[in-house]
Design a protein around this motif. Sequence first.
Motif, PDB file in Angstrom:
ATOM      1  N   GLY A 181       0.905  -1.301   0.074  1.00 23.54           N
ATOM      2  CA  GLY A 181      -0.033   0.124  -0.047  1.00 23.54           C
ATOM      3  C   GLY A 181       0.899   1.265  -0.067  1.00 23.54           C
ATOM      4  N   ILE A 182       1.926   1.253   0.942  1.00 19.80           N
ATOM      5  CA  ILE A 182       2.616   2.381   0.883  1.00 19.80           C
ATOM      6  C   ILE A 182       3.509   2.446  -0.282  1.00 19.80           C
ATOM      7  N   LEU A 183       4.001   1.487  -0.885  1.00 20.25           N
ATOM      8  CA  LEU A 183       4.851   1.683  -2.079  1.00 20.25           C
ATOM      9  C   LEU A 183       4.070   2.188  -3.373  1.00 20.25           C
ATOM     10  N   SER A 184       2.842   1.566  -3.398  1.00 17.44           N
ATOM     11  CA  SER A 184       2.096   1.988  -4.641  1.00 17.44           C
ATOM     12  C   SER A 184       1.404   3.393  -4.415  1.00 17.44           C
ATOM     13  N   LEU A 185       1.096   3.663  -3.098  1.00 13.48           N
ATOM     14  CA  LEU A 185       0.841   5.305  -2.947  1.00 13.48           C
ATOM     15  C   LEU A 185       2.063   6.161  -3.091  1.00 13.48           C
ATOM     16  N   THR A 186       3.021   5.802  -2.966  1.00  5.25           N
ATOM     17  CA  THR A 186       4.256   6.513  -3.161  1.00  5.25           C
ATOM     18  C   THR A 186       4.508   6.823  -4.407  1.00  5.25           C
ATOM     19  N   GLU A 187       4.401   5.784  -5.345  1.00  6.43           N
ATOM     20  CA  GLU A 187       4.407   5.924  -6.776  1.00  6.43           C
ATOM     21  C   GLU A 187       3.398   6.683  -7.273  1.00  6.43           C
ATOM     22  N   GLY A 188       1.845   6.336  -7.045  1.00  6.64           N
ATOM     23  CA  GLY A 188       0.886   7.024  -7.456  1.00  6.64           C
ATOM     24  C   GLY A 188       0.879   8.472  -7.166  1.00  6.64           C
ATOM     25  N   ILE A 189       1.371   8.810  -5.934  1.00  9.30           N
ATOM     26  CA  ILE A 189       1.113  10.350  -5.606  1.00  9.30           C
ATOM     27  C   ILE A 189       2.267  10.976  -6.387  1.00  9.30           C
ATOM     28  N   ALA A 190       3.386  10.474  -6.461  1.00 12.34           N
ATOM     29  CA  ALA A 190       4.554  11.140  -7.066  1.00 12.34           C
ATOM     30  C   ALA A 190       3.975  11.302  -8.279  1.00 12.34           C
ATOM     31  N   VAL A 191       3.683  10.412  -9.235  1.00 11.86           N
ATOM     32  CA  VAL A 191       3.236  10.496 -10.591  1.00 11.86           C
ATOM     33  C   VAL A 191       2.321  11.431 -10.949  1.00 11.86           C
ATOM     34  N   GLY A 192       1.344  11.305  -9.952  1.00 13.40           N
ATOM     35  CA  GLY A 192       0.309  12.328  -9.885  1.00 13.40           C
ATOM     36  C   GLY A 192       0.743  13.825  -9.829  1.00 13.40           C
ATOM     37  N   ARG A 193       1.385  13.970  -8.805  1.00 12.33           N
ATOM     38  CA  ARG A 193       2.166  15.431  -8.453  1.00 12.33           C
ATOM     39  C   ARG A 193       3.042  15.883  -9.753  1.00 12.33           C
ATOM     40  N   THR A 194       3.818  14.904 -10.269  1.00 12.18           N
ATOM     41  CA  THR A 194       4.620  15.524 -11.407  1.00 12.18           C
ATOM     42  C   THR A 194       3.773  15.887 -12.626  1.00 12.18           C
TER      43      THR A 194
END
Lengths: 697, 697
Positions: free
Chosen positions: A391-404
């Motif tokens: 959960g935390i790993l996929s969140l990190t990727e998802g949030i980072a991509v969304g923010r980018t």
Amino acid sequence: MVVNNKVDSLSYDVEAPPPQGASAGSAAAAAPPPAPAHHHAHAPAAPVMREGTAVMELHKVSLPERRSTVKALRQRLAEVLFPDDPLHQFKNQSSARRLVLALQYFFPIFQWGSAYSPRLLRSDLIAGLTIASLAIPQPGGARRAITNTVHVLAVQGISYAKLANLPPIIGLYSSFVPPLIYSLLGSSRDLAVGPVSIASLVMGSMLREAVSPDDQPILYLQLAFTATFFAGVFQASLGFLRLGFIVDFLSKATLTGFMGGAAIIVSLQQLKGLLGIVHFTSHMGFIDVMRSVFKRHDEWEWQTIVMGTAFLAILLLTRQISARNPKLFWISAGAPLASVIISTILSFIWKSHSISVIGILPRGVNPPSANMLTFNGSYVALTIKTGIMTGILSLTEGIAVGRTFASINNYQVDGNKEMMAIGIMNMAGSCASCYVTTGSFSRSAVNYSAGCKTAVSNIVMAAAVLVTLLFLMPLFHYTPNVILSAIIITAVVGLIDVRGAAKLWKVDKLDFLACMAAFLGVLLVSVQMGLAIAVGISLFKILLQVTRPNMVVKGLVPGTQTYRSVVQYREAVRVPAFLVVGVESAIYFTNSMYLVERVMRYLRDEEEMALKSNQSSIRCVVLDMSAVAAIDTSGLDALSELKKILDKRNIELVLANPVGSVAERMFNSAVGETFGSDRLFFSVAEAVAAGACKAQP
Amino acid sequence: MVVNNKVDSLSYDVEAPPPQGASAGSAAAAAPPPAPAHHHAHAPAAPVMREGTAVMELHKVSLPERRSTVKALRQRLAEVLFPDDPLHQFKNQSSARRLVLALQYFFPIFQWGSAYSPRLLRSDLIAGLTIASLAIPQPGGARRAITNTVHVLAVQGISYAKLANLPPIIGLYSSFVPPLIYSLLGSSRDLAVGPVSIASLVMGSMLREAVSPDDQPILYLQLAFTATFFAGVFQASLGFLRLGFIVDFLSKATLTGFMGGAAIIVSLQQLKGLLGIVHFTSHMGFIDVMRSVFKRHDEWEWQTIVMGTAFLAILLLTRQISARNPKLFWISAGAPLASVIISTILSFIWKSHSISVIGILPRGVNPPSANMLTFNGSYVALTIKTGIMTGILSLTEGIAVGRTFASINNYQVDGNKEMMAIGIMNMAGSCASCYVTTGSFSRSAVNYSAGCKTAVSNIVMAAAVLVTLLFLMPLFHYTPNVILSAIIITAVVGLIDVRGAAKLWKVDKLDFLACMAAFLGVLLVSVQMGLAIAVGISLFKILLQVTRPNMVVKGLVPGTQTYRSVVQYREAVRVPAFLVVGVESAIYFTNSMYLVERVMRYLRDEEEMALKSNQSSIRCVVLDMSAVAAIDTSGLDALSELKKILDKRNIELVLANPVGSVAERMFNSAVGETFGSDRLFFSVAEAVAAGACKAQP
């Protein structure tokens, strides 16, 4: 007017505009501050001090407005939990409008849905179909992003499912339902949702240590869905509790190392497919895998090896070509699908039994899987742990991509809301035969460069997957497994960011250490340990900086009234008899003792220097508090103690420019009284001026 | 001369003295910086910018001297590990002198030993005998310290040994050998060494959970000595590896809560002695103990209870009297010894079998105990854990006490060297029937106020204990155990610092939370858990401050060229079209995203405000980096990203006053190029001036 009175030459004439000395005059000329005549209404200047010809007006150190404990606590909490001020748009609105806004807040589809037009649909359609097929190369824009994107959606889903030791069809299912849900809830316009490599890998690695996916496939599938459910619950609660900042604790350096290590682990796992080994180790560690590979060399399959290495070479070659010549990016983008098609045809013609193929994939949409969630039994702890990690790993990727992508397109993504969207998506997904999904960087890059405008592109993509699920499944029958291994290796090799690591080494050695710790930890110990070690090092680095803060001796930069580090500004000169020390960190219990000792060491050094050069010894220590953002009780005690020690030596200790919260704390404790208003100064320059007045009676 | 040319009125005339504007002139008048004519040798000023009448000379942002990676790493390590620069005195000395200095460094006794005089001996003799007996009240000085000191040395040793569930004689042994060793190695002149309550308590609590001191006394003793040995090894290695800063992670707030909780736990344990219960629980938790007390009410002994409560009341009363009237401090100082004598006489006359007495204590000095150290078997992990816990706690107390008295007497204590001294003392102690000892606050306070001059007072104290061990042991035969319980309670009650906790609440709510967590954790869960929770909260607080750093909008303080927070200085005015944001923390991966979002939020708010008041919208964002002590790779990326976002909106982003290490990192990475020298400014004032120039073409 300005310099006509010798006595007053250094004090400000409040009726006239400020004297045109140094740069303030220029700033004021560019933007004259209003009402200079009354600028001391809140903090009346102290009486003008006169000393021969040196006269200056002293400014008082102000305190911020007095707040009650509750209000201070509320403001602090708001800053921690609601840094993005999500309710900002609700201010000053009618209640009907508020309802609409609330609806739009929770379901962003209402926000862009009302303004949706055929023109937007066309863009989204193209983008959605592009991610679904990746066969249509788009010229221009974000080419590098596409160059990195070597995954065909269908192939990607299937490959990642294999990474998680799940049946290939689960990967396709996971590319169908989650994008639909995200298009309703998500606030990013560019995020394309699907399975991702890291989360798949971690899930596979963690569950496989307990249950063999080959011997107990049903139990394994149950655990995977349950872990996905927990991942969703964890993600949604993080978002709901506004604890989104926890993902910030994974630094980029950590992730660089982690991904590099994970990529190698993943590639090593593919040796099973590439070499055609049937009995493979269930462990993920480098040593275990290598031992297993060589122990099972009797199972090596030459046909598989030839086919695998050939396609792997081709895929890596196309990657190289595209990297060298960005105009040919479509070669590497199209290569995986081409490989799948060619290898499937080859395998269909060949019909060798020694090359393992995907086999029959069930036709039809996602079957429900809510009944497969298991919340009792001995595996609950494991599934919760796996859920939290993935959960935390996929969140990190998802949030980072969304923010980018949000920052590229100049809109804001609410991190906490995104977490809730991703969480709900995974909870729902776990009931519809999907495993952990999130915003995928590679898919989103394609989505963006294909010109998507809204989350409708996710719907289009889901529709394309639906068509695949309903009609195209038989085509995958003869696809050799080895080709999926080759595609996975080509994909994850791109995650090994040697240049990024080199940059870390160049810029920040401790970041590099964290990166290498994550890399080696993942490679040699375990995925979880590697991550834990790297997070530990990253946090320790912060604590270390707070434990041994930068402290600098400051001198007057000639031609200004500014004091700067004498190490950085070599032209800055120490003022005789004064020791100006800048503290560049909050003063906490971890550094309060160091602070005292460091000041005493500076004092010793300066006194030795003064002795050598026959200058007058230090009579006043000015602590520049400009960079001290906060102070705790130990810090306050340390200041008192330092004052006591210096008092004994007949050296004055004064503080310059305490910031609001620090000044507040000082006055709330006894320390404020110890220093009093005559030892707190607006700036170092004023402290030096006033200190000089006192020291020459 | 100064203001005669309109065009040049704002630029510095480098041949003339600096213009006498604002306070710098005054500072310069107090201490003229040498050679103003050449002050731009290292960082030549940028070309003077001309814009109508607004002209200012811009100063370049300097970089510190270029260092090689190895040198930078060495300096950083030196600052972390050798903050006190211990080799300072060895510089520029002959090799013979260096040998002498090295000898003095490792054995401080050589330092003060050569200058030792009969006069010093007299002071030390009085002080040593005073700690040994505490019977001679000393008037004047540090009365409060003595008021807190209610322990008679012998009684204290015996009582603390009981706290650790050890035979009373071990407490006396521990007051004999360790002081002798410390007097050779220790660098503090005031530290008096002996058993302390917290370390005794923790050792008792941790060992007792595994082994019953009543059922397996020999094994328990073996474990205690082994744990002491490990504590010594741990302490000495911390010192040797220069990792002394680890003790700084125990904040004062944590210790306040911990000591309060521990004091209550200790007092509860004394209910065994006070009520005369024979079968007592081996657990330390509040609930367990209370349950045990009421379950065993048939064992309550009325004679013991009467005697215990009577003496307890007297002891507490004397404490109160001394606290109210500091002149009567000798009452509470003498009360414990008086109680012991009186109760022993009473018990001797009474000869009741229902009151348990200390019994026969073996006469003679410490027997060797090296053969009792056990390094194999199932208890190794426990003894190591106990050793580390008691080691770090006793270090914390010892170092804090040493530093306190050093700062009172204006000398420096080398924390790491002290750790080695205490560590070696405990290693040696564990071979001579001693358990964990350290510098004790109560003893040192008495030592100091009795006028000790050197560590010889420790030798005198040891000699006094030697006399006790050899000749006075039979006197303790009839001392009732209940009196020891009463003395312990009176002693530890002083550790409950309600006023300190109230101060924490007033000054820092999060510190208070850490304090309460430690208090409740120790009371309700376990000593170790309480400590772990409190340390966790303390560290989380630091991380939180770094994760959500203070950021402030700055305005020009009228009459100066200084920009300050508009919240703190309400007279500060925003410069139209400029947004000046100060960041008050290092920029790390934990806050880089927040930084970008927070700036965007400020921008939105400012633009809304500008819209309302019909002012011009923001054209330039100035990031004041004065308080940014460090930046990592994520932080650098965040700056680039912020620039990209603002570029899209046609808003300039410039940085003001990056400190040395930050400027260095920026130029080492691509970010330096992104910003270039025309977007890095010496100060906010210059940035505003230059930014204004650009924005009005």
